[in-house]
Design an enzyme around this catalytic site. Sequence first.
Site, PDB file in Angstrom:
ATOM      1  N   ARG A 210       0.810  -1.331  -0.029  1.00 22.36           N
ATOM      2  CA  ARG A 210       0.098   0.039  -0.125  1.00 22.36           C
ATOM      3  C   ARG A 210       0.865   1.100   0.105  1.00 22.36           C
ATOM      4  O   ARG A 210       2.000   1.071   0.140  1.00 22.36           O
ATOM      5  CB  ARG A 210      -0.932   0.121   1.163  1.00 22.36           C
ATOM      6  CG  ARG A 210      -0.318  -0.719   2.371  1.00 22.36           C
ATOM      7  CD  ARG A 210       0.397  -0.093   3.208  1.00 22.36           C
ATOM      8  NE  ARG A 210       0.067   1.492   3.493  1.00 22.36           N
ATOM      9  CZ  ARG A 210       1.119   2.453   3.664  1.00 22.36           C
ATOM     10  NH1 ARG A 210       2.286   2.006   3.710  1.00 22.36           N
ATOM     11  NH2 ARG A 210       0.808   3.311   3.755  1.00 22.36           N
TER      12      ARG A 210
ATOM     13  N   ALA B 256       0.536   4.941  -2.553  1.00 21.15           N
ATOM     14  CA  ALA B 256       0.584   5.082  -4.141  1.00 21.15           C
ATOM     15  C   ALA B 256       1.823   4.730  -4.945  1.00 21.15           C
ATOM     16  O   ALA B 256       1.660   4.049  -5.790  1.00 21.15           O
ATOM     17  CB  ALA B 256      -0.085   6.529  -4.127  1.00 21.15           C
TER      18      ALA B 256
ATOM     19  N   ARG C 167      -7.149  -0.693  -7.258  1.00 20.79           N
ATOM     20  CA  ARG C 167      -7.563   0.460  -6.280  1.00 20.79           C
ATOM     21  C   ARG C 167      -7.352   1.567  -6.965  1.00 20.79           C
ATOM     22  O   ARG C 167      -6.770   1.959  -7.790  1.00 20.79           O
ATOM     23  CB  ARG C 167      -6.326   0.567  -5.227  1.00 20.79           C
ATOM     24  CG  ARG C 167      -6.252  -0.528  -4.085  1.00 20.79           C
ATOM     25  CD  ARG C 167      -5.595  -0.246  -3.030  1.00 20.79           C
ATOM     26  NE  ARG C 167      -6.337   0.536  -2.079  1.00 20.79           N
ATOM     27  CZ  ARG C 167      -5.724   1.106  -0.857  1.00 20.79           C
ATOM     28  NH1 ARG C 167      -4.798   1.172  -0.560  1.00 20.79           N
ATOM     29  NH2 ARG C 167      -6.759   2.003  -0.220  1.00 20.79           N
TER      30      ARG C 167
ATOM     31  N   ASP D 211      -2.420  10.496  -2.173  1.00 23.05           N
ATOM     32  CA  ASP D 211      -2.379   9.500  -3.405  1.00 23.05           C
ATOM     33  C   ASP D 211      -2.698  10.051  -4.583  1.00 23.05           C
ATOM     34  O   ASP D 211      -2.625   9.175  -5.672  1.00 23.05           O
ATOM     35  CB  ASP D 211      -3.321   8.649  -2.932  1.00 23.05           C
ATOM     36  CG  ASP D 211      -3.030   7.550  -1.678  1.00 23.05           C
ATOM     37  OD1 ASP D 211      -2.685   6.442  -1.725  1.00 23.05           O
ATOM     38  OD2 ASP D 211      -2.956   8.169  -0.540  1.00 23.05           O
TER      39      ASP D 211
ATOM     40  N   ASN E  46      -5.969  11.941   0.262  1.00 23.04           N
ATOM     41  CA  ASN E  46      -5.061  11.264   1.035  1.00 23.04           C
ATOM     42  C   ASN E  46      -6.072  10.374   2.178  1.00 23.04           C
ATOM     43  O   ASN E  46      -7.301  10.584   2.014  1.00 23.04           O
ATOM     44  CB  ASN E  46      -3.990  12.198   1.993  1.00 23.04           C
ATOM     45  CG  ASN E  46      -2.888  11.386   2.362  1.00 23.04           C
ATOM     46  OD1 ASN E  46      -2.349  10.601   1.924  1.00 23.04           O
ATOM     47  ND2 ASN E  46      -2.716  11.673   3.739  1.00 23.04           N
TER      48      ASN E  46
END
Length: 356
Positions: free
Chosen positions: A55, A57, A98, A246, A256
């Site tokens: 995880r 970005a 995602r 992100d 974020n």
Amino acid sequence: MTASAHSAPSPVQPVRWQDGELYLLDQTRLPGEIIEERQKSAAQVCASIKQLKVRGAPAIGIAGAYGLVVALRDKLHLDRESFIAEMHKEAASLEAARPTGVNLRWALRRQVSHVLEMTGAGPEEMHAELLAEAIRIHDEDRRMCRDIGVAGKPLIRQGMGILTHCNAGQLATSELGTATAPMYLAHRDGVGFSVFVDETRPLLQGARLTSWELLEAGIDVTLICDNMAATMMAQGKIDLVITGSDRVAANGDAANKIGTLGLAVLARHFNIPFYVAIPYSSIDLDAASGADIPIEERAPDEVTHWGGHRTAPDNVKAGNPAFDVTPNDLITGIITERGILHSPYGQAIQEHYPCD
């Protein structure tokens, strides 16, 4: 070796490519266990991304790039057109893992676009170039993290209290992190400061990941619950807030981890500088504002359960947006590998990234 004996981030890598194999650190097991998993298929890489084993970005983008290499290594017997069709299919599947962080889309589309320029190349040559581009993306992220650290380090002064949220550290990137990169470099240079880390509900990335990696580096860390931030600010313990993001829209709005918006509002109230740290791969020029950024909604049981145990009444409804958007007027500056951008952000982004 004790945490206080360290002067640099832990060598643990969230994404590792070695001897033709992709390894991802299972961050759901941290800090209790350090376990790498070899990724044997694209489906496994997608699952690792969705389950937050990898995880952050930038790290997700790197993992996705290598994941495309893994996905296509058994397709080399196909003809060129069939291989390209499979490449598009697998890239789309990985990209969907995602939705909020733009780096995954950026990395995969960069790879595919690069390979499609190889007129006349066969599957083996294209596959080799997909790997070469993934390695370039990985190496580029390392350089960008270091440059973000250099750009942001002057913000950190002796005796400061710094608040950060979620994990924008080495576990979310290739090296040093984004929000944490200035901290690591300032610490290396002997600047004394304290970091307050929000636990970051519902999955406690701040508690499990950020506090662990900063502690390993010998940085003074205090873990707080998310709802303690206002009190810490009111008591004068916080002088600076740095978070990651992100996805940053073309106007400087920043998505974020959920809870970041609340910190920005608090920081404005208490007149505390609020900075966002990102590489250029997190800037989405196709998103005019934060309203164009998709917000991932995750499973309700992440809110109603913890550690496999229910912590809420049966049948209660639970919302679980994984991110929020901080409007650009609450952001003091955006720390990038090309320096710190200031308002008006739309203009600053265009000036610093005219062709990206």
